[in-house]
Design an enzyme around this catalytic site. Structure first.
Site, PDB file in Angstrom:
ATOM      1  N   TYR A 138       0.807  -1.211   0.000  1.00  0.00           N
ATOM      2  CA  TYR A 138       0.000   0.000   0.000  1.00  0.00           C
ATOM      3  C   TYR A 138       0.846   1.269   0.000  1.00  0.00           C
ATOM      4  CZ  TYR A 138      -4.572  -2.173   0.829  1.00  0.00           C
ATOM      5  OH  TYR A 138      -5.739  -2.873   0.701  1.00  0.00           O
ATOM      6  N   LYS A 188       3.314 -15.697   2.145  1.00  0.00           N
ATOM      7  CA  LYS A 188       3.530 -16.358   0.851  1.00  0.00           C
ATOM      8  C   LYS A 188       5.026 -16.615   0.750  1.00  0.00           C
ATOM      9  CE  LYS A 188       2.113 -17.891  -3.173  1.00  0.00           C
ATOM     10  NZ  LYS A 188       1.380 -19.174  -3.256  1.00  0.00           N
ATOM     11  N   ASP A 220      -2.697 -18.572  -0.069  1.00  0.00           N
ATOM     12  CA  ASP A 220      -3.678 -19.241  -0.938  1.00  0.00           C
ATOM     13  C   ASP A 220      -4.390 -20.360  -0.177  1.00  0.00           C
ATOM     14  OD1 ASP A 220      -1.214 -20.515  -0.876  1.00  0.00           O
ATOM     15  OD2 ASP A 220      -1.207 -21.104  -2.980  1.00  0.00           O
ATOM     16  N   ASP A 244      -6.267  -7.420   3.867  1.00  0.00           N
ATOM     17  CA  ASP A 244      -7.391  -6.768   3.199  1.00  0.00           C
ATOM     18  C   ASP A 244      -8.283  -7.819   2.543  1.00  0.00           C
ATOM     19  OD1 ASP A 244      -8.953  -4.653   2.071  1.00  0.00           O
ATOM     20  OD2 ASP A 244      -7.902  -4.954   0.173  1.00  0.00           O
ATOM     21  N   ASP A 248     -12.193  -9.541   4.044  1.00  0.00           N
ATOM     22  CA  ASP A 248     -13.480  -9.540   3.327  1.00  0.00           C
ATOM     23  C   ASP A 248     -14.041 -10.962   3.249  1.00  0.00           C
ATOM     24  OD1 ASP A 248     -13.255  -6.792   2.771  1.00  0.00           O
ATOM     25  OD2 ASP A 248     -14.090  -7.047   0.759  1.00  0.00           O
TER      26      ASP A 248
END
Ligand code: IPM
Ligand code: MN
Length: 358
Positions: A138, A188, A220, A244, A248
């Site tokens: 970000y 990751k 993942d 983020d 959700d």
């Protein structure tokens, strides 16, 4: 007496914030509430999504109750990048060093049927996403959007320093101590250097918390496990962008993204009395804005988190949380939580159902 900066913002932000504010005033009548413009609406009026008055008002407050920002009228290239509504939120996070984003996801009794997953998979779910909020893709430089040899290209950078990982990991482990003592650190590591540092650092921090179990999951796999068996999770610790996305996904397990509140905390203040920004994790939902249809639960529960974490008032927080639970148990539902053709409450009516149970 405390001072709360109220930033309703765009879309459904003002509607849900108004409901949350009314409830906050009921449980904290002695506090001062001051409203400030933010987001696209502020851009239209003042030429910036985060006017000086808002910056200084937030700086002088003990906590911020935030709605949401953004909408199609400011999307794409319609507004210069650094003046887009979302820039206001990113500015506040960075400027006040709100590095710890806490997003609790619960399935309230009675809402199991509202989830798109089978009730037996989500029933009783109680997890929290601890998302690093001021680092990663970000904010890291360089960021570029240009053309090289006639070919348009874009570049983002992911950067983490060890101290940034240490401090967010501590937040997650401390939180796990008060819960089921389990941390899943999501990274990751098989492809990203930042994830290698992340995992190594989290392992080091974990040594200070021998009573907490640490597990590592690739992002993942984590996203798959969240829909396969979400109740295996207690505290999910992760970096900014993964957080983020996974928050959700986690929120939807609760039946609606409109159920999940969040707290963004920094270093100012002391435990239980930290300066923080509190907001629903959902966006501005422009498609239903202004229609009194939005679910104000996330905003109300954000106000409860504000009481607990910035005002040191757990009693007020619990009053609000119990009232939300009781309203839901009694059958109160906004449109996002019912099947088509079922009756539902408006935003304000849901707020009244909660207020009546305080
Ligand atoms: C969130 C939002 C923000 C984010 C946007 C509005 C910049 O999606 O708080 O999750 O990506 O962090
Ligand atoms: Mn998001």
């Amino acid at each position: 007496m405390s001072t709360i900066a109220v930033l309703p913002g765009d879309g459904i932000g003002p509607e849900v914030t108004r409901v949350a504010l009314e409830i906050l005033r009921r449980v904290r009548p002695g506090d001062t509430y001051v409203e400030y413009p933010v987001g696209g609406g502020a851009y239209d009026r003042f030429g910036t999504p985060i006017p000086d008055q808002t910056k200084s008002g937030v700086g002088q407050s003990d906590a911020v109750l935030f709605g949401s920002v953004g909408g199609p009228q400011w999307d794409g290239d319609k507004v210069p990048r650094d003046l887009r509504p979302e820039a206001s939120l990113l500015f506040l996070r960075l400027h006040f060093e709100l590095f710890a984003n806490i997003r609790p996801v619960r399935v309230y009794p009675g809402l199991e049927e509202a989830s798109t997953l089978k009730p037996e998979v989500v029933s009783g779910l109680d997890l929290v996403v601890v998302r690093e909020l001021t680092g990663g893709a970000y904010f890291a430089q360089p960021k570029e959007f240009g053309e090289r040899d006639g070919v348009p290209y874009a570049l983002d950078t992911i950067l983490y320093h060890k101290p940034e990982i240490v401090r967010i990991a501590r937040v997650a482990f401390e939180m796990a101590r008060e819960r089921r003592k389990l941390v899943h650190s999501v990274d990751k590591q098989n492809t990203l250097e930042t994830s290698r540092l992340w995992r190594k650092t989290v392992v080091e921090v974990a040594a200070d918390y021998p009573d907490v179990t640490l597990q590592h999951v690739l992002v993942d796999n984590a996203s798959m496990q969240l829909v396969r068996n979400p109740r295996q999770f207690d505290v999910i610790l992760t970096e900014n962008m993964f957080g983020d996305i996974l928050s959700d996904e986690s929120a939807m397990l609760s039946g609606s993204i409109g159920n999940v509140p969040s707290a963004s905390l920094g270093r100012r203040g002391e435990p239980g009395r930290r300066f923080g920004l509190y907001e629903p994790i959902s966006g501005s939902a422009p498609d239903i804005a202004g229609q009194n249809l939005a679910n104000p639960t996330a905003a109300i529960l954000s106000a409860a988190m504000l009481c607990r974490l910035s005002l040191g008032d757990s009693a007020a927080a619990e009053r609000v949380e119990r009232a939300v639970e009781a309203a839901i148990a009694s059958g109160a539902r906004t449109r996002d939580l019912v099947r088509q053709s079922e009756a539902y409450l408006s935003t304000t009516a849901f707020g009244e159902a909660v207020a009546a149970r305080l």
